[in-house]
Design a protein around this motif. Structure first.
Motif, PDB file in Angstrom:
ATOM      1  N   GLN A  12      33.034  53.530 -14.083  1.00  0.00           N
ATOM      2  CA  GLN A  12      31.621  53.315 -13.813  1.00  0.00           C
ATOM      3  C   GLN A  12      30.812  54.581 -14.136  1.00  0.00           C
ATOM      4  N   PRO A  13      29.572  54.415 -14.602  1.00  0.00           N
ATOM      5  CA  PRO A  13      28.722  55.594 -14.795  1.00  0.00           C
ATOM      6  C   PRO A  13      28.527  56.330 -13.471  1.00  0.00           C
ATOM      7  N   ARG A  14      28.508  57.653 -13.528  1.00  0.00           N
ATOM      8  CA  ARG A  14      28.234  58.457 -12.336  1.00  0.00           C
ATOM      9  C   ARG A  14      26.920  59.198 -12.569  1.00  0.00           C
ATOM     10  N   ILE A  15      25.839  58.682 -12.001  1.00  0.00           N
ATOM     11  CA  ILE A  15      24.511  59.248 -12.245  1.00  0.00           C
ATOM     12  C   ILE A  15      23.715  59.317 -10.941  1.00  0.00           C
ATOM     13  N   ALA A  16      24.392  59.593  -9.871  1.00  0.00           N
ATOM     14  CA  ALA A  16      23.735  59.716  -8.571  1.00  0.00           C
ATOM     15  C   ALA A  16      24.222  61.001  -7.899  1.00  0.00           C
ATOM     16  N   PRO A  17      23.360  61.619  -7.069  1.00  0.00           N
ATOM     17  CA  PRO A  17      22.017  61.166  -6.708  1.00  0.00           C
ATOM     18  C   PRO A  17      21.011  61.444  -7.823  1.00  0.00           C
ATOM     19  N   ARG A  18      19.950  60.660  -7.861  1.00  0.00           N
ATOM     20  CA  ARG A  18      18.906  60.857  -8.865  1.00  0.00           C
ATOM     21  C   ARG A  18      17.732  61.613  -8.260  1.00  0.00           C
ATOM     22  N   PRO A  19      17.410  62.787  -8.824  1.00  0.00           N
ATOM     23  CA  PRO A  19      16.259  63.539  -8.317  1.00  0.00           C
ATOM     24  C   PRO A  19      14.957  62.776  -8.549  1.00  0.00           C
TER      25      PRO A  19
ATOM     26  N   PHE B 278      16.426  65.093 -13.521  1.00  0.00           N
ATOM     27  CA  PHE B 278      17.409  64.040 -13.799  1.00  0.00           C
ATOM     28  C   PHE B 278      17.944  64.178 -15.231  1.00  0.00           C
ATOM     29  N   LEU B 279      17.043  64.386 -16.191  1.00  0.00           N
ATOM     30  CA  LEU B 279      17.478  64.558 -17.580  1.00  0.00           C
ATOM     31  C   LEU B 279      18.355  65.795 -17.717  1.00  0.00           C
ATOM     32  N   HIS B 280      18.015  66.859 -16.987  1.00  0.00           N
ATOM     33  CA  HIS B 280      18.841  68.068 -16.976  1.00  0.00           C
ATOM     34  C   HIS B 280      20.280  67.719 -16.585  1.00  0.00           C
ATOM     35  N   GLY B 281      20.422  66.920 -15.541  1.00  0.00           N
ATOM     36  CA  GLY B 281      21.751  66.510 -15.100  1.00  0.00           C
ATOM     37  C   GLY B 281      22.464  65.640 -16.113  1.00  0.00           C
ATOM     38  N   LEU B 282      21.724  64.756 -16.786  1.00  0.00           N
ATOM     39  CA  LEU B 282      22.334  63.910 -17.822  1.00  0.00           C
ATOM     40  C   LEU B 282      22.833  64.755 -18.994  1.00  0.00           C
ATOM     41  N   PHE B 283      21.996  65.696 -19.431  1.00  0.00           N
ATOM     42  CA  PHE B 283      22.412  66.590 -20.519  1.00  0.00           C
ATOM     43  C   PHE B 283      23.695  67.333 -20.132  1.00  0.00           C
ATOM     44  N   GLU B 284      23.709  67.893 -18.923  1.00  0.00           N
ATOM     45  CA  GLU B 284      24.888  68.639 -18.478  1.00  0.00           C
ATOM     46  C   GLU B 284      26.113  67.737 -18.359  1.00  0.00           C
ATOM     47  N   GLY B 285      25.900  66.508 -17.903  1.00  0.00           N
ATOM     48  CA  GLY B 285      27.023  65.591 -17.769  1.00  0.00           C
ATOM     49  C   GLY B 285      27.663  65.267 -19.094  1.00  0.00           C
ATOM     50  N   ILE B 286      26.841  65.033 -20.120  1.00  0.00           N
ATOM     51  CA  ILE B 286      27.391  64.752 -21.452  1.00  0.00           C
ATOM     52  C   ILE B 286      28.084  65.990 -22.000  1.00  0.00           C
ATOM     53  N   ALA B 287      27.506  67.177 -21.743  1.00  0.00           N
ATOM     54  CA  ALA B 287      28.154  68.419 -22.180  1.00  0.00           C
ATOM     55  C   ALA B 287      29.504  68.595 -21.492  1.00  0.00           C
ATOM     56  N   ALA B 288      29.595  68.188 -20.233  1.00  0.00           N
ATOM     57  CA  ALA B 288      30.868  68.292 -19.518  1.00  0.00           C
ATOM     58  C   ALA B 288      31.909  67.359 -20.118  1.00  0.00           C
ATOM     59  N   VAL B 289      31.495  66.156 -20.512  1.00  0.00           N
ATOM     60  CA  VAL B 289      32.419  65.229 -21.177  1.00  0.00           C
ATOM     61  C   VAL B 289      32.874  65.823 -22.512  1.00  0.00           C
ATOM     62  N   GLU B 290      31.945  66.449 -23.233  1.00  0.00           N
ATOM     63  CA  GLU B 290      32.287  67.087 -24.506  1.00  0.00           C
ATOM     64  C   GLU B 290      33.339  68.180 -24.292  1.00  0.00           C
ATOM     65  N   ALA B 291      33.115  69.034 -23.304  1.00  0.00           N
ATOM     66  CA  ALA B 291      34.073  70.107 -23.024  1.00  0.00           C
ATOM     67  C   ALA B 291      35.425  69.541 -22.612  1.00  0.00           C
TER      68      ALA B 291
END
Length: 420
Positions: free
Chosen positions: A330-337, A343-356
């Motif tokens: 399941q997508p993990r996108i909580a909590p949402r500011p 929120f976009l900052h967190g999404l960017f970081e999340g995708i970067a974490a998947v990349e790493a």
């Protein structure tokens, strides 16, 4: 003296021709839309007309007699049945067309080793099994094979395009188990390594495009491999991330890497191996929340030197392929500011974490550790996201020489005649 090299990319929406000199500088490039050349994108004549328009436009501003070699790339997994003279017998089965006979999928599953690229409903082998009963069929070829055949008169394939049709890149041959699936193996094309000289242009092609008869036709590759070459990545540990609708990672390795349970397989490419995987995260996970204009505006409010404090795994919907193989993830996108920029900052970081995590996973499987990174795709143009990714990955980011597959194929053409 011939000193220019031509790459022709046959994509899903059009054809692009790029001409480079010996130093790799672009001399000319042109593109043509498929839709302007035919209504059916599965009609190989539509491909050829679009290719001709792109070639004509690029060659019109070039000294055609200086073209030393050319190569063609095409969409991986696109297959075409032809007769003994190379004439198409039916519309092509495109890279994303599933096999029609599910019994053929069962036969492949029963006989193909787990690491083979022939598994799956859209594999080239599944399509070949569907097509083999056509009256008059002499061979099945891939998209790039057929376009190159219009120029050289020979319908050879290359190891990269042949991978999803069952080619064994480690042994360097069509494996014996293919016959056990029920395919008449005489239909399979001859295969050579990408970058191998495969003859010269035919008199007809030379006259049509104003090329010298000695112009060499070099075995091509898939559009994905060509795009990797285009970036300039050339040493083990050089990685390329494609930030498109999905997140695709590729790294150059000195050994093949196979992990079919995670969708990881390897192409042999110019004496090395190109290993990679594709995650379902990426641009689609962002566009599920913001449109492109909003992403651009909100990005300007993000401090790329700070952490969001959020721990996201952004996905457009449930299911992941790589680096986590879990169809129910399941997508993990909580909590949402409350603040959309946060929120976009967190999404960017999340995708970067998947990349790493993806590059770490490739290293765990035997690939080199990531040493440099080049980025392509729409997301690569966002400087805030780029800086967040740099901080997360901790390796030097290099500019891509080009983001065009045709440029990579032109480099392949140059490689094919180097030292001649």
């Amino acid at each position: 003296m011939p000193d220019l090299f031509l790459g022709l990319d046959i994509g899903t929406s059009g054809a692009r021709a790029t001409i480079i000199d010996e130093a790799g500088a672009v001399v000319a490039e042109a593109a043509a839309a498929m839709g302007a050349h035919g209504r059916d994108p599965r009609d190989p004549e539509t491909w050829w007309r679009a290719a001709g328009t792109a070639l004509d436009a690029a060659l019109a501003v070039t000294d055609r007699g200086r073209i030393a070699a050319l190569a063609v790339d095409g969409t991986s997994g696109t297959l075409l049945p032809i007769d003994a003279r190379g004439r198409p017998l039916a519309p092509a089965r495109m890279y994303n067309d599933p096999a029609e006979d599910t019994a053929n999928l069962a036969a492949i599953a029963a006989h193909a080793p787990p690491e083979s690229g022939a598994h799956g409903a859209t594999s080239g082998l599944a399509k070949a099994l569907d097509l083999q009963s056509l009256p008059g069929i002499a061979r099945v070829v891939h998209q790039a094979d057929w376009i190159a055949g219009q120029l050289s008169g020979r319908f050879r394939s290359d190891e990269n395009n042949a991978l999803k049709t069952g080619w064994d890149p480690v042994a360097g041959r069509w494996p014996d188990w293919i016959a056990a699936t029920g395919l008449a193996t005489a239909l399979l094309p001859e295969v050579v390594a990408p970058g191998t000289p495969a003859g010269t242009v035919t008199p007809e092609a030379a006259a049509r495009f104003g090329l010298a008869r000695a112009t060499c036709v070099v075995a091509g590759t898939t559009d994905g491999c060509a795009s990797f070459l285009a970036t300039g990545a050339a040493e083990p540990g050089d990685g390329v991330t494609a930030l498109g609708t999905t997140l695709t990672l590729k790294i150059l390795s000195d050994r093949p890497i196979f992990a079919p349970e995670s969708g990881v397989y390897s192409h042999r490419l110019l004496g090395r191996w190109l290993a990679g995987g594709a995650s379902n995260t990426g641009g689609a996970a962002l566009l599920a929340h913001f449109d492109a204009a909003a992403i651009g505006a909100l990005s300007r409010r993000i401090d790329a030197e700070s952490d969001s404090g959020l721990d996201y795994y952004p996905l457009p919907r449930a299911g992941e392929r790589f680096p986590v193989a879990d169809p129910a993830l399941q997508p993990r996108i909580a909590p949402r500011p409350v603040d959309d920029a946060a929120f976009l900052h967190g999404l960017f970081e999340g995708i970067a974490a998947v990349e790493a995590l993806g590059y770490r996973r490739l290293a765990e499987l035997g690939a080199p550790r990531l040493r440099t990174l080049r980025s392509v795709g729409g997301g690569a143009g966002n400087p805030v996201w780029t800086r967040l990714r740099q901080r997360r990955l901790g390796v030097p980011f290099r500019p891509a020489l080009s983001d065009q597959a045709a440029y990579g194929t032109a480099l392949l053409a140059r490689h094919g005649v180097a030292g001649r």
